[in-house]
Scaffold this active site. Sequence first.
Site, PDB file in Angstrom:
ATOM      1  N   ASN A  98      12.366 -30.143   4.947  1.00 48.11           N
ATOM      2  CA  ASN A  98      13.379 -29.330   4.608  1.00 48.11           C
ATOM      3  C   ASN A  98      14.747 -29.367   5.053  1.00 48.11           C
ATOM      4  OD1 ASN A  98      12.810 -28.110   7.119  1.00 48.11           O
ATOM      5  ND2 ASN A  98      12.005 -26.484   6.592  1.00 48.11           N
ATOM      6  N   LYS A 143      18.488 -31.861  10.137  1.00 50.89           N
ATOM      7  CA  LYS A 143      17.187 -32.649  10.808  1.00 50.89           C
ATOM      8  C   LYS A 143      17.576 -34.104  10.167  1.00 50.89           C
ATOM      9  CE  LYS A 143      14.388 -28.532  10.228  1.00 50.89           C
ATOM     10  NZ  LYS A 143      13.114 -28.105   9.891  1.00 50.89           N
ATOM     11  N   GLU A 168      18.778 -21.565  21.827  1.00 52.42           N
ATOM     12  CA  GLU A 168      18.789 -22.893  21.088  1.00 52.42           C
ATOM     13  C   GLU A 168      20.219 -23.294  21.477  1.00 52.42           C
ATOM     14  OE1 GLU A 168      15.667 -22.285  17.727  1.00 52.42           O
ATOM     15  OE2 GLU A 168      17.598 -22.021  17.179  1.00 52.42           O
ATOM     16  N   HIS A 197      17.718 -26.719   9.997  1.00 43.24           N
ATOM     17  CA  HIS A 197      17.012 -25.582  10.961  1.00 43.24           C
ATOM     18  C   HIS A 197      18.392 -24.787  11.023  1.00 43.24           C
ATOM     19  CE1 HIS A 197      15.315 -23.616  14.235  1.00 43.24           C
ATOM     20  NE2 HIS A 197      16.385 -23.688  14.932  1.00 43.24           N
ATOM     21  N   TYR A 201      10.782 -26.666  19.651  1.00 39.66           N
ATOM     22  CA  TYR A 201       9.887 -26.031  18.797  1.00 39.66           C
ATOM     23  C   TYR A 201       8.718 -25.277  19.310  1.00 39.66           C
ATOM     24  CZ  TYR A 201      11.829 -27.766  14.246  1.00 39.66           C
ATOM     25  OH  TYR A 201      12.492 -27.736  13.049  1.00 39.66           O
TER      26      TYR A 201
HETATM   27  P1  RTP Z   1      13.090 -22.549   9.747  1.00 42.20           P
HETATM   28  O1  RTP Z   1      13.748 -21.724  11.076  1.00 42.20           O
HETATM   29  O2  RTP Z   1      13.373 -23.868   9.889  1.00 42.20           O
HETATM   30  O3  RTP Z   1      13.629 -22.000   8.577  1.00 42.20           O
HETATM   31  O4  RTP Z   1      11.556 -22.408   9.842  1.00 42.20           O
HETATM   32  P2  RTP Z   1      10.955 -21.009  10.110  1.00 42.20           P
HETATM   33  O5  RTP Z   1      11.291 -20.577  11.556  1.00 42.20           O
HETATM   34  O6  RTP Z   1      11.065 -19.950   8.983  1.00 42.20           O
HETATM   35  O7  RTP Z   1       9.548 -21.509  10.111  1.00 42.20           O
HETATM   36  P3  RTP Z   1       8.511 -22.034  10.938  1.00 42.20           P
HETATM   37  O8  RTP Z   1       7.259 -21.682  10.673  1.00 42.20           O
HETATM   38  O9  RTP Z   1       9.135 -21.746  12.495  1.00 42.20           O
HETATM   39  O10 RTP Z   1       8.688 -23.562  10.851  1.00 42.20           O
HETATM   40  C1  RTP Z   1       9.675 -24.422  11.528  1.00 42.20           C
HETATM   41  C2  RTP Z   1       9.627 -25.875  10.920  1.00 42.20           C
HETATM   42  O11 RTP Z   1       8.527 -26.478  10.696  1.00 42.20           O
HETATM   43  C3  RTP Z   1       8.243 -27.098   9.697  1.00 42.20           C
HETATM   44  N1  RTP Z   1       7.073 -26.728   8.881  1.00 42.20           N
HETATM   45  N2  RTP Z   1       6.105 -27.673   8.601  1.00 42.20           N
HETATM   46  N3  RTP Z   1       3.190 -26.680   6.924  1.00 42.20           N
HETATM   47  C4  RTP Z   1       4.050 -27.605   7.269  1.00 42.20           C
HETATM   48  O12 RTP Z   1       4.150 -28.709   7.230  1.00 42.20           O
HETATM   49  C5  RTP Z   1       5.169 -27.040   7.945  1.00 42.20           C
HETATM   50  N4  RTP Z   1       5.467 -25.794   8.084  1.00 42.20           N
HETATM   51  C6  RTP Z   1       6.836 -25.468   8.636  1.00 42.20           C
HETATM   52  C7  RTP Z   1       9.370 -27.024   8.890  1.00 42.20           C
HETATM   53  O13 RTP Z   1      10.440 -28.036   8.999  1.00 42.20           O
HETATM   54  C8  RTP Z   1       9.859 -25.751   9.205  1.00 42.20           C
HETATM   55  O14 RTP Z   1      11.169 -25.494   9.040  1.00 42.20           O
END
Ligand code: RTP
Length: 155
Positions: A119, A16, A133, A122, A56
């Site tokens: 973070n 990112k 994707e 991705h 997203y």
């Molecule tokens: P990733 O694939 O990036 O590991 O993330 P994930 O699916 O485990 O988690 P997801 O809930 O899908 O979140 C995707 C991305 O959204 C951002 N995020 N920001 N509370 C917040 O501000 C928040 N929560 C999630 C993060 O960049 C996350 O990687």
Amino acid sequence: QEAHASQMERTFIAIKPDGVQRGLISEIISRFERKGFKLVAIKLVVPSKSFAQKHYHDLKERPFFNGLCNFLSFGPVLAMVWEGEGVIRYGRKLIGATDPSKSEPGTIRGDLAVVVGRNIIHGSDGPETAKDEINLWFKPDELTNYTCNQEKWVY
Ligand code: RTP
């Protein structure tokens, strides 16, 4: 010639904008490379906001959706496809938990990031998302098929 005949599993990995800006490209690529996974596609892109929203789309009801899409669209993003046995699941393990405050040391986020909104990386979370994707970010002719010498020593 069949363009993408490889049977080997593939996943979409993106560094990112925060990871790119922090100079972590080589560090992250080297972790996937040293593991024994194979890089089959790579490009640096500045996604539009609507492209980020597509990427997203699963998160469109979440409160952070808009900020997240704005952030991704600052770019540049390093988009990649990595190939290898179990690369989808294991790639997620290399990356670590979504929230870097909970990621284990030794993982990319555990070692290199602090907060969930920054973070740095991705990775696709399953076979279906990986396929979607890869198709969203890459054209078929941007995906390479090649034999790399280390494969006969990895498998
Ligand atoms: P990733 O694939 O990036 O590991 O993330 P994930 O699916 O485990 O988690 P997801 O809930 O899908 O979140 C995707 C991305 O959204 C951002 N995020 N920001 N509370 C917040 O501000 C928040 N929560 C999630 C993060 O960049 C996350 O990687």
